[in-house]
Design an enzyme around this catalytic site. Structure first.
Site, PDB file in Angstrom:
ATOM      1  N   PHE A  74      30.592  -6.529 -43.509  1.00  0.00           N
ATOM      2  CA  PHE A  74      32.040  -6.701 -43.635  1.00  0.00           C
ATOM      3  C   PHE A  74      32.582  -6.216 -44.983  1.00  0.00           C
ATOM      4  O   PHE A  74      33.736  -5.831 -45.093  1.00  0.00           O
ATOM      5  CB  PHE A  74      32.392  -8.192 -43.538  1.00  0.00           C
ATOM      6  CG  PHE A  74      32.393  -8.763 -42.147  1.00  0.00           C
ATOM      7  CD1 PHE A  74      33.233  -8.258 -41.161  1.00  0.00           C
ATOM      8  CD2 PHE A  74      31.589  -9.855 -41.835  1.00  0.00           C
ATOM      9  CE1 PHE A  74      33.253  -8.824 -39.890  1.00  0.00           C
ATOM     10  CE2 PHE A  74      31.604 -10.420 -40.565  1.00  0.00           C
ATOM     11  CZ  PHE A  74      32.443  -9.905 -39.590  1.00  0.00           C
ATOM     12  N   SER A  82      29.295  -1.986 -35.529  1.00  0.00           N
ATOM     13  CA  SER A  82      30.109  -2.618 -36.577  1.00  0.00           C
ATOM     14  C   SER A  82      29.866  -4.118 -36.525  1.00  0.00           C
ATOM     15  O   SER A  82      29.291  -4.629 -35.562  1.00  0.00           O
ATOM     16  CB  SER A  82      31.591  -2.353 -36.334  1.00  0.00           C
ATOM     17  OG  SER A  82      32.086  -3.222 -35.309  1.00  0.00           O
ATOM     18  N   ASP A  83      30.318  -4.835 -37.518  1.00  0.00           N
ATOM     19  CA  ASP A  83      30.337  -6.288 -37.387  1.00  0.00           C
ATOM     20  C   ASP A  83      31.616  -6.664 -36.622  1.00  0.00           C
ATOM     21  O   ASP A  83      32.479  -5.824 -36.336  1.00  0.00           O
ATOM     22  CB  ASP A  83      30.231  -6.983 -38.749  1.00  0.00           C
ATOM     23  CG  ASP A  83      29.685  -8.408 -38.605  1.00  0.00           C
ATOM     24  OD1 ASP A  83      29.713  -8.943 -37.478  1.00  0.00           O
ATOM     25  OD2 ASP A  83      29.241  -9.003 -39.605  1.00  0.00           O
ATOM     26  N   TRP A  84      31.722  -7.912 -36.312  1.00  0.00           N
ATOM     27  CA  TRP A  84      32.769  -8.475 -35.447  1.00  0.00           C
ATOM     28  C   TRP A  84      34.176  -8.078 -35.919  1.00  0.00           C
ATOM     29  O   TRP A  84      34.603  -8.494 -37.002  1.00  0.00           O
ATOM     30  CB  TRP A  84      32.612  -9.996 -35.450  1.00  0.00           C
ATOM     31  CG  TRP A  84      33.562 -10.743 -34.585  1.00  0.00           C
ATOM     32  CD1 TRP A  84      34.850 -11.090 -34.908  1.00  0.00           C
ATOM     33  CD2 TRP A  84      33.323 -11.257 -33.275  1.00  0.00           C
ATOM     34  NE1 TRP A  84      35.411 -11.803 -33.878  1.00  0.00           N
ATOM     35  CE2 TRP A  84      34.493 -11.920 -32.865  1.00  0.00           C
ATOM     36  CE3 TRP A  84      32.216 -11.221 -32.413  1.00  0.00           C
ATOM     37  CZ2 TRP A  84      34.593 -12.547 -31.622  1.00  0.00           C
ATOM     38  CZ3 TRP A  84      32.329 -11.859 -31.187  1.00  0.00           C
ATOM     39  CH2 TRP A  84      33.502 -12.498 -30.802  1.00  0.00           C
ATOM     40  N   ALA A 116      35.312  -5.707 -37.314  1.00  0.00           N
ATOM     41  CA  ALA A 116      35.397  -5.129 -38.658  1.00  0.00           C
ATOM     42  C   ALA A 116      36.144  -3.800 -38.674  1.00  0.00           C
ATOM     43  O   ALA A 116      36.706  -3.421 -39.702  1.00  0.00           O
ATOM     44  CB  ALA A 116      33.998  -4.952 -39.238  1.00  0.00           C
TER      45      ALA A 116
END
Ligand code: BGC
Length: 751
Positions: A227, A258-260, A262
């Protein structure tokens, strides 16, 4: 495979391509599968989804996979992801605890068993291991990683990837690993989650990247971006690290997710003005799959159609997603993962639960044991068990529980009750709430403690106080737990303080006043049994800290592998040195610290040869003897230092370790085989090299308990070999014939 991937690409519409790059939420982490509604199913039929996360269950996922494979035009199977971080249903110790075992084989095995369970339930992708080096205990996610050291972190990262992925990714019980969060996520300013990291390229290369390097080398098939930004460039859009380092230099060919949300958050970072711009930045940087923001699916089509984003960029990402599906064998048999019969058989099976107890025992760190108060006698008459966490069945599950259930957990109280003799009376009282300010329960706690022969006082943090978005600005015990401890300790009873939680706490006063201190972290479903094993001596504690325990938040960040400065910290207050005027410079407990019920002697250091060249392996040898009356495990640690180098080097660097089991009186010779290329660093031009000259090596029982030291010389420079995280030392062990041990009855407890 390549042929099939190209064939598919040729057939795919732009929407179908972007669909493959889209990961949709199938549920919430606390409510799996809950979001797969008719609308979602329609999208699957249209080929607009490549993967779901927060989903599980053989029956449910087989049906969802059937929709994708049988009812969408191209029949491309779905990836099913879940955070299986330290177990699926059989929850093992939190990663920070498991790392304290310094036992990569056990850590690998925990990941293997987690993979067995998750894949039986249809999950084929885990967002683990979390390999972020963490040097700031304020950061709640310190609980998810292997602590402060890049070498130990790299070893543990590789072990977990091997465990999750098994021998071949295409085996039906292999789980695609996803090392995260790439990179420097643990370096957020102020210890705040998600915050900016402003690390130098050298620190990045020597501290934060090595565990990722090791995970990639171990064959990780996917990777998640972090993030945070690094000096202003969010990792979700960090072209040079994703392209030049990860793909070009390391040859990573797997999928980057990707992260959540992001990708959407690139707008909040302030590097994209709208969603489409955010999506283009991420995709161009090399983020192949969009976790839940929906931007790739909804906003990129327009950019491609208007020529602002080349189709080739989309295609490259789609290829990587399809290849991973191939690696997992999903095109061959999309239903190979979920299997209700296997689900029944393996999940929470006896052998998994037994292993959970074993690794939990190895993760416990005995910090202090004055007067050898531990182990306790199982036939003690009256034991007081005090503290708000003593009978908690949820806290041991820690952060990321996957399918873990409090009902599966053995609390400390249950573990102790199962261990003590029939005539022992165990009286329990919470004493206070975990985090409230009421002292109403103190009197009852004191009453029990006064009447008891020994007290076990359980303090710390629960599962909800560490983990994502759980940063703390203070590191003391929450609530009125300190006051409770002061009241109980004032009674001067034989008192064992058990510390639970997911981060090193600042407990200098407790370390001084409690005669016995045991760090048990959050140990999973078998926590209570494992703690009882140690308290009553069925298991001899052997864990060693993987993070430094600070005196207070003012010392943070504090880690053993620091540089010396021109004015190294001095205890003499009249000298201007790198220290505080109001706090000591030493931590409460150092990295590598951990006691045993037996004692180990270190002797006979030999470093050969005395002079080495590029490509050589230095052998550092010593003999370790169990001098006590019990069998025990010792984690022998090898540290190195380059005392004079063109770039100032850390005062100590872990370069090898070995967990050694020794019977009473038994001795073993350990040979650390240390490749010289491991001893380098990035020079002023950021090229990796080992400079000729003297190197110092030290063997110890902790970073602050060095027992033997020696040195050798490197004759010529070594260049561009041995990038950190890619080369490891190897240890050979020869058991020597036992010396004559003075066996007593105690020893018989320890086969
Ligand atoms: C976390 C990741 C996790 C993801 C999916 C994010 O909030 O940062 O570690 O894998 O959620 O649950």
């Amino acid at each position: 495979m390549e042929h099939h991937v190209e064939e598919l690409l040729n057939e795919m519409t732009l929407d179908e391509k972007l669909g493959q790059l889209t990961q949709s939420r199938g549920g919430r982490s606390k409510d799996l599968n809950s979001l797969v509604d008719d609308e979602q199913k329609a999208l699957v039929r249209q080929g607009r989804i490549g993967s779901y996360l927060h989903v599980a269950g053989a029956e449910f996922l087989t049906e969802l996979q059937r929709l994708a494979v049988k009812e969408s035009r191209l029949g491309i199977p779905l990836l099913f992801g879940l955070d299986v971080v330290h177990g699926y249903r059989t929850i093992f110790p939190v990663p920070l605890a498991a790392a304290c075992s310094w036992d990569p084989d056990a850590v690998e095995q925990a990941a293997r068993l987690a993979a067995e369970e998750a894949t039986a339930a249809g999950v084929n992708w885990t967002f683990a291991p979390m390999v972020d080096v963490a040097r700031d205990p304020r950061w709640g996610r310190i609980v998810e990683g292997a602590g402060e050291d890049p070498y130990l972190g790299a070893v543990m990262a590789a072990a977990q990837v091997r465990g999750y992925q098994g021998e071949r990714l295409s085996d039906p019980n292999s789980l695609l690993a996803c090392p995260k969060h790439f990179v420097a996520y643990g370096a957020g300013v102020g210890g705040r989650d998600y915050d900016s990291a402003d690390v130098s390229p050298r620190t990045l290369a020597e501290v934060y990247l090595p565990p990722f390097r090791a995970a990639v080398q171990a064959g990780a098939g996917s990777l998640m971006t972090a993030f945070n930004d690094i000096a202003g460039i969010p990792m979700t859009a960090h072209q040079s690290l994703l392209q030049e380092v990860l793909r070009d230099r390391w040859g990573f060919s797997g999928l980057v997710v990707s992260d959540w949300n992001a990708i959407d958050e690139l707008r909040a970072h302030g590097v994209a003005g709208d969603r489409a711009a955010a999506g283009a930045l991420a995709l161009r940087a090399g983020v192949d799959m969009d976790m839940v923001s929906g931007i790739y699916e909804q906003d990129l089509g327009r950019l491609v159609e208007t020529g602002q984003l080349p189709t080739a960029v989309v295609d490259a990402a789609v290829r990587r997603v399809l290849r991973v599906k191939h690696w997992l064998g999903l095109f061959e048999d999309p239903f190979r993962y979920g299997n209700t019969a296997r689900e029944q058989r393996v999940i929470l099976s006896q052998s998994h639960v037994a292993f959970a107890r074993e690794i939990a025992g190895k993760s416990i760190v005995l910090l202090k044991n004055d007067g050898d108060l531990l182990p306790l006698d199982k036939n003690i008459e009256n034991l007081a068990l005090i503290g708000p966490l003593a009978d908690d069945r949820k806290a041991p599950l820690g952060s990321w529980k996957a399918l873990g259930q409090p009902d599966d957990v053995v609390s400390l109280r249950a573990g102790i009750l199962a261990a003590v003799g029939p005539n022992t009376e165990v009286q329990a009282a919470a004493g206070c709430d975990l985090d409230g300010d009421s002292t109403a329960g103190f009197a009852e706690a004191e009453r029990l403690a006064k009447a008891a022969d020994a007290v076990v006082l359980v303090l710390g943090e629960d599962d909800d106080m560490s983990g994502e978005a759980r940063s703390r600005s203070r590191l003391e015990l929450p609530g009125v737990q300190r006051q409770l401890a002061e009241r109980v300790l004032a009674l001067k009873k034989p008192t064992v303080v058990v510390l639970m939680g997911g981060r090193p706490l600042a407990i200098p006063w407790l370390a001084e006043q409690a005669p016995v201190l045991v760090e048990t972290w959050l140990l999973g479903v078998q926590m209570g049994s494992a703690v009882a094993d140690v308290l009553f001596g069925d298991v001899n504690p052997s864990g060693k800290l993987v993070t430094t325990f600070p005196v207070g938040v003012g010392q943070v960040p504090i880690f053993y592998g620091h540089r010396n400065t021109g004015r190294p910290a001095s205890t003499d207050p009249s000298k201007d040195s790198a220290r505080y005027i109001d706090a000591p410079i030493q931590p409460v407990f150092p990295f590598g610290h951990g006691l045993s019920y037996t004692t180990f002697n270190y002797a006979d250091l030999e470093v050969t040869p005395p002079e080495v060249d590029a490509g050589d392996i230095v052998q550092v040898r010593c003999t370790v003897t169990n001098r006590g009356k019990r069998a025990g495990d010792e984690v022998v640690q090898l540290y190195a230092r380059d005392p004079v180098a063109s770039v100032a080097q850390p005062v100590q660097k872990l370069v090898g370790f070995h967990r050694l089991r020794l019977q009473p009186g038994e001795a073993a010779t350990l040979t650390f085989n240390l490749p010289v290329e491991m001893l380098g660093y990035y020079d002023a031009e950021m090229s990796y090299r080992v400079e000729p000259g003297e190197f110092r090596v030290a063997i110890g029982a902790s970073s602050a308990d060095v027992r033997l030291d020696g040195s050798f010389r490197l004759r010529e420079e070594v260049r561009d070999q041995g990038e950190p995280g890619s080369v490891f030392s190897r240890v050979d062990v020869t058991k020597n014939s036992a010396e004559t041990p003075p066996l007593d009855s105690d020893a018989k407890l320890q086969p």
